[in-house]
Write an enzyme that holds these catalytic residues in place. Structure first.
Site, PDB file in Angstrom:
ATOM      1  N   LYS A  68     -44.306  53.098 -34.842  1.00  0.00           N
ATOM      2  CA  LYS A  68     -44.865  53.315 -33.475  1.00  0.00           C
ATOM      3  C   LYS A  68     -45.609  51.807 -33.171  1.00  0.00           C
ATOM      4  O   LYS A  68     -45.513  51.293 -32.224  1.00  0.00           O
ATOM      5  CB  LYS A  68     -45.929  54.404 -33.528  1.00  0.00           C
ATOM      6  N   ASN A  69     -46.290  51.448 -34.184  1.00  0.00           N
ATOM      7  CA  ASN A  69     -47.246  50.311 -33.620  1.00  0.00           C
ATOM      8  C   ASN A  69     -46.403  49.004 -33.621  1.00  0.00           C
ATOM      9  O   ASN A  69     -47.085  47.628 -33.260  1.00  0.00           O
ATOM     10  CB  ASN A  69     -48.121  50.206 -34.732  1.00  0.00           C
ATOM     11  N   CYS A 166     -63.154  55.850 -27.693  1.00  0.00           N
ATOM     12  CA  CYS A 166     -62.343  56.838 -28.041  1.00  0.00           C
ATOM     13  C   CYS A 166     -62.726  57.557 -29.314  1.00  0.00           C
ATOM     14  O   CYS A 166     -63.943  57.006 -29.982  1.00  0.00           O
ATOM     15  CB  CYS A 166     -61.026  56.411 -28.487  1.00  0.00           C
ATOM     16  N   ARG A 171     -63.751  50.310 -29.267  1.00  0.00           N
ATOM     17  CA  ARG A 171     -62.480  49.721 -28.972  1.00  0.00           C
ATOM     18  C   ARG A 171     -62.392  49.011 -27.949  1.00  0.00           C
ATOM     19  O   ARG A 171     -61.616  49.156 -27.029  1.00  0.00           O
ATOM     20  CB  ARG A 171     -61.220  50.659 -29.229  1.00  0.00           C
ATOM     21  N   ILE A 173     -61.634  45.529 -25.454  1.00  0.00           N
ATOM     22  CA  ILE A 173     -60.508  44.497 -25.359  1.00  0.00           C
ATOM     23  C   ILE A 173     -60.969  43.281 -24.676  1.00  0.00           C
ATOM     24  O   ILE A 173     -60.273  42.536 -24.109  1.00  0.00           O
ATOM     25  CB  ILE A 173     -59.698  45.104 -24.360  1.00  0.00           C
ATOM     26  N   ASP A 174     -62.528  42.833 -25.078  1.00  0.00           N
ATOM     27  CA  ASP A 174     -62.802  41.442 -24.714  1.00  0.00           C
ATOM     28  C   ASP A 174     -62.093  40.466 -25.131  1.00  0.00           C
ATOM     29  O   ASP A 174     -61.986  39.481 -24.542  1.00  0.00           O
ATOM     30  CB  ASP A 174     -64.390  41.354 -25.170  1.00  0.00           C
ATOM     31  N   LEU A 175     -61.548  40.726 -26.419  1.00  0.00           N
ATOM     32  CA  LEU A 175     -61.047  39.292 -26.901  1.00  0.00           C
ATOM     33  C   LEU A 175     -59.465  39.166 -26.156  1.00  0.00           C
ATOM     34  O   LEU A 175     -59.074  37.998 -26.245  1.00  0.00           O
ATOM     35  CB  LEU A 175     -60.532  39.746 -28.450  1.00  0.00           C
ATOM     36  N   ASP A 354     -55.631  52.695 -41.200  1.00  0.00           N
ATOM     37  CA  ASP A 354     -54.636  53.876 -40.906  1.00  0.00           C
ATOM     38  C   ASP A 354     -54.186  54.649 -41.928  1.00  0.00           C
ATOM     39  O   ASP A 354     -53.639  55.833 -41.603  1.00  0.00           O
ATOM     40  CB  ASP A 354     -53.452  53.126 -40.127  1.00  0.00           C
ATOM     41  N   ILE A 376     -63.187  48.566 -40.472  1.00  0.00           N
ATOM     42  CA  ILE A 376     -62.658  48.260 -39.006  1.00  0.00           C
ATOM     43  C   ILE A 376     -63.175  49.028 -37.836  1.00  0.00           C
ATOM     44  O   ILE A 376     -63.585  48.393 -36.956  1.00  0.00           O
ATOM     45  CB  ILE A 376     -60.956  48.570 -39.213  1.00  0.00           C
ATOM     46  N   ARG A 446     -48.710  62.286 -31.456  1.00  0.00           N
ATOM     47  CA  ARG A 446     -48.694  60.704 -31.003  1.00  0.00           C
ATOM     48  C   ARG A 446     -48.007  59.807 -31.684  1.00  0.00           C
ATOM     49  O   ARG A 446     -47.349  58.886 -31.356  1.00  0.00           O
ATOM     50  CB  ARG A 446     -50.214  60.218 -30.892  1.00  0.00           C
TER      51      ARG A 446
HETATM   52  C1  UD1 Z   1     -54.102  48.428 -33.980  1.00  0.00           C
HETATM   53  C2  UD1 Z   1     -53.329  49.845 -34.308  1.00  0.00           C
HETATM   54  C3  UD1 Z   1     -54.114  50.748 -34.729  1.00  0.00           C
HETATM   55  C4  UD1 Z   1     -55.033  50.408 -36.354  1.00  0.00           C
HETATM   56  C5  UD1 Z   1     -55.666  48.944 -35.696  1.00  0.00           C
HETATM   57  C6  UD1 Z   1     -56.436  48.486 -36.902  1.00  0.00           C
HETATM   58  C7  UD1 Z   1     -51.566  49.499 -32.759  1.00  0.00           C
HETATM   59  C8  UD1 Z   1     -50.992  50.038 -31.384  1.00  0.00           C
HETATM   60  N1  UD1 Z   1     -52.490  50.055 -33.169  1.00  0.00           N
HETATM   61  O1  UD1 Z   1     -54.974  48.976 -32.947  1.00  0.00           O
HETATM   62  O2  UD1 Z   1     -53.308  51.731 -35.480  1.00  0.00           O
HETATM   63  O3  UD1 Z   1     -55.675  51.366 -36.485  1.00  0.00           O
HETATM   64  O4  UD1 Z   1     -54.902  48.205 -35.277  1.00  0.00           O
HETATM   65  O5  UD1 Z   1     -55.553  48.004 -37.801  1.00  0.00           O
HETATM   66  O6  UD1 Z   1     -51.098  48.764 -33.259  1.00  0.00           O
HETATM   67  N2  UD1 Z   1     -61.888  44.582 -31.179  1.00  0.00           N
HETATM   68  C9  UD1 Z   1     -62.874  43.910 -30.375  1.00  0.00           C
HETATM   69  N3  UD1 Z   1     -62.450  43.245 -29.169  1.00  0.00           N
HETATM   70  C10 UD1 Z   1     -61.211  43.289 -28.977  1.00  0.00           C
HETATM   71  C11 UD1 Z   1     -60.134  43.950 -29.666  1.00  0.00           C
HETATM   72  C12 UD1 Z   1     -60.503  44.785 -30.823  1.00  0.00           C
HETATM   73  O7  UD1 Z   1     -63.966  43.910 -30.825  1.00  0.00           O
HETATM   74  O8  UD1 Z   1     -60.752  42.732 -27.988  1.00  0.00           O
HETATM   75  C13 UD1 Z   1     -62.162  45.172 -32.673  1.00  0.00           C
HETATM   76  C14 UD1 Z   1     -62.000  46.510 -32.742  1.00  0.00           C
HETATM   77  O9  UD1 Z   1     -63.135  47.491 -32.187  1.00  0.00           O
HETATM   78  C15 UD1 Z   1     -62.040  46.871 -34.159  1.00  0.00           C
HETATM   79  C16 UD1 Z   1     -61.241  45.739 -34.493  1.00  0.00           C
HETATM   80  O10 UD1 Z   1     -61.469  44.621 -33.518  1.00  0.00           O
HETATM   81  O11 UD1 Z   1     -63.205  46.993 -34.458  1.00  0.00           O
HETATM   82  C17 UD1 Z   1     -59.827  45.793 -34.791  1.00  0.00           C
HETATM   83  O12 UD1 Z   1     -59.088  46.336 -33.806  1.00  0.00           O
HETATM   84  P1  UD1 Z   1     -57.690  46.065 -33.292  1.00  0.00           P
HETATM   85  O13 UD1 Z   1     -56.943  45.284 -34.380  1.00  0.00           O
HETATM   86  O14 UD1 Z   1     -57.650  45.579 -31.946  1.00  0.00           O
HETATM   87  O15 UD1 Z   1     -56.965  47.510 -33.247  1.00  0.00           O
HETATM   88  P2  UD1 Z   1     -55.912  47.895 -32.010  1.00  0.00           P
HETATM   89  O16 UD1 Z   1     -55.228  46.683 -31.913  1.00  0.00           O
HETATM   90  O17 UD1 Z   1     -56.394  48.757 -31.058  1.00  0.00           O
END
Ligand code: UD1
Length: 480
Positions: A68-69, A166, A171, A173-175, A354, A376, A446
């Site tokens: 899925k990912n 969530c 979670r 998305i600032d990055l 996961d 994480i 999901r």
């Molecule tokens: C992806 C996976 C999810 C998995 C996760 C970690 C998909 C669709 N989902 O989620 O199944 O659990 O990786 O392996 O591939 N963060 C920030 N700012 C950002 C983005 C992330 O602070 O802009 C933080 C998050 O809050 C978290 C960490 O970075 O603490 C890792 O998150 P991230 O790798 O982005 O997870 P997803 O990509 O959402």
């Protein structure tokens, strides 16, 4: 769900070449066109429950679906071109249906294979009219933000709902946003939406403050159409990132270094259509391996990629699980003798967050005390309280859970709180004494394709049931 069979309808002057290629598989097996209004609620599983009677060993072979990912970013990558992109080995899970809806709501033409081509989907973004990801879709699947980078790169603008919090943590998305700004996008945020625009993105130097999987994927996609070179450092190294890079390169992108922490992308003016097979789901595979070990079965987890399961398999061997790996399968045999071992979740190639919940189910059956540290996400122990209700001994202290094994588990009514927590409860129920009722299985739908059918095929006693009707239905209202 009502899907209207339709002959191929992708039409684009630029996509003509790829269209010819697409006609070949269509002749062998028919496809159906996805219509947005028909798939808003693809599967009425919202109220479904699982009834699981524990105690049966899992014996036989179980086949892993596509990841899925990996499929989610691959589908978003189709936005980058006006030609059709055909993806094979797409899992039939709710998140994929949500992403199809999202693409269709933007104007994409999406076709699904059926029969033997059931796991194939073709997406053509020749006529994207509405570059927007609405809250209604983003709230159910946070990975919807993966369309942000591709939309700005190809359409010059995007409007994507902020995901919000969530069950497993904030979670943010600032990055993603910071990276797009580095590539020259103008970003504004209001009314709960992120609006991004750029005439054409330009290459830049992005250093991620934190490793992010979808952030790496989103910006990698955006950079493929940017002017000049982009260098991204501190990237996620997950196999799903490498799989996306492989697809992008088939589409004509120039991406190097995916799978390492530095990725270089030479931007190109245009991408074209491609055909790509999605990698197997390493998390689904790992879930079945743990289920096999715990039920003292003899289970072959087939059609997987054992190389993607390194940290998990190593940990399981430390716990005493008997494993044999071959090219594309893992055979697991359990004898009930498991030993405690500590785990800390990390980015790939470390132990995956996961798999943390499923590992916790295993730790309840290991001799000794295991400490599980979640690095994480900040709130990913929701399954612990449900496991405790089944008889486990677990103490949660901030980001650590201390599990004292070996406790016998007994059936209970339990609730799924998120996708992987649900998997852990299914595993626990498979070895619990009695009949467990699992509520809110839409979480598991999901990300796991017909998990109950797969488990039943190797001997599990598991059944999906719909919401029970109340004992007495309300009297019908009589209309004069
Ligand atoms: C992806 C996976 C999810 C998995 C996760 C970690 C998909 C669709 N989902 O989620 O199944 O659990 O990786 O392996 O591939 N963060 C920030 N700012 C950002 C983005 C992330 O602070 O802009 C933080 C998050 O809050 C978290 C960490 O970075 O603490 C890792 O998150 P991230 O790798 O982005 O997870 P997803 O990509 O959402």
């Amino acid at each position: 769900m009502k899907l209207v069979p339709k002959s191929r309808s992708v039409s684009s002057a630029n996509g003509a070449g790829a269209l010819q290629e697409l006609k070949k598989p269509a002749a062998r097996s028919r496809t159906i066109r996805v219509d947005f209004k028909d798939v808003v609620e693809p599967r009425e599983s919202f109220m479904d429950k699982f009834v699981i009677r524990g105690g049966n060993p899992l014996v036989g072979s179980i086949r892993v679906s596509g990841a899925k990912n990996a499929a989610l970013p691959a589908m978003a990558a189709a936005i980058l071109t006006d030609e059709p992109v055909t993806l094979e080995n797409i899992p039939d899970v709710r998140d994929i249906q949500t992403e199809r809806n999202l693409l269709v709501s933007m104007g994409a033409e999406v076709e699904l294979g059926y029969g033997r081509a059931h796991h194939r989907t073709t997406i053509c973004c020749n006529n994207l009219v509405n570059p927007e990801a609405a809250y209604e879709l983003v709230k159910t699947m946070r990975a919807s933000t993966l369309v942000l980078g591709p939309l700005v790169a190809r359409m010059g603008r995007a409007r994507v709902s902020q995901p919000g919090g969530c069950a497993i943590g904030a979670r943010p998305i600032d990055l993603h946003i910071k990276g797009l700004e580095t590539l020259g996008a103008k970003i504004t945020q209001e009314h709960g939406y992120i609006e991004a625009s750029a005439d054409r993105l330009r290459g830049g130097h992005i250093v991620f403050d934190k490793i992010t999987v979808t952030g790496t994927e989103d910006l990698m996609m955006a950079a493929t159409l940017a002017e000049g070179e982009t260098v991204m450092e501190n990237c996620a190294r997950e196999p799903e990132v490498s799989d996306l890079a492989a697809l992008l390169n088939k589409m004509g992108a120039r991406v190097e270094g995916a799978g390492t922490s530095t990725i270089r992308i030479q931007g190109v003016g245009k991408l074209h259509g491609a055909r790509h097979r999605i990698i197997p789901d390493r998390i689904e595979a790992g879930t079945f391996v743990i289920a096999g070990a715990l039920t003292c079965g003899d289970l072959t987890v087939a059609n997987c990629e054992p190389n993607h399961l390194g940290a998990l398999l190593q940990k399981l061997e430390e716990c005493g699980v008997q494993l044999q790996t071959s090219g594309d399968s893992v055979r697991v045999t359990g004898n009930g003798q498991l030993f405690a071992s500590d785990v800390s979740t990390e980015e790939y190639p470390g132990f995956p967050t996961d798999m943390q919940a499923q590992y916790m189910a295993l730790a309840t059956q290991a001799e000794g005390t295991s400490t599980i540290t979640e690095n994480i996400f900040e709130n990913r122990f929701m399954h612990a309280q449900e496991l405790v209700r089944m008889g486990a001994s677990i103490r949660v202290e901030g980001s650590r859970a201390v599990v004292r094994g070996k406790t016998s588990l007994s059936s209970a009514a339990v609730q799924c709180s998120d996708l992987r927590a649900s998997a852990s409860l299914v595993i626990a129920a498979l070895m619990a004494d009695g009949e467990t009722i699992l509520d809110r299985v839409y979480h598991i739908d999901r990300g796991y394709e017909r998990i109950e059918e797969k488990l039943r095929s190797v001997g599990a006693q598991i059944k999906r049931i719909g919401e029970m009707l109340p004992k007495r239905a309300a009297a019908p209202v009589s209309v004069a």
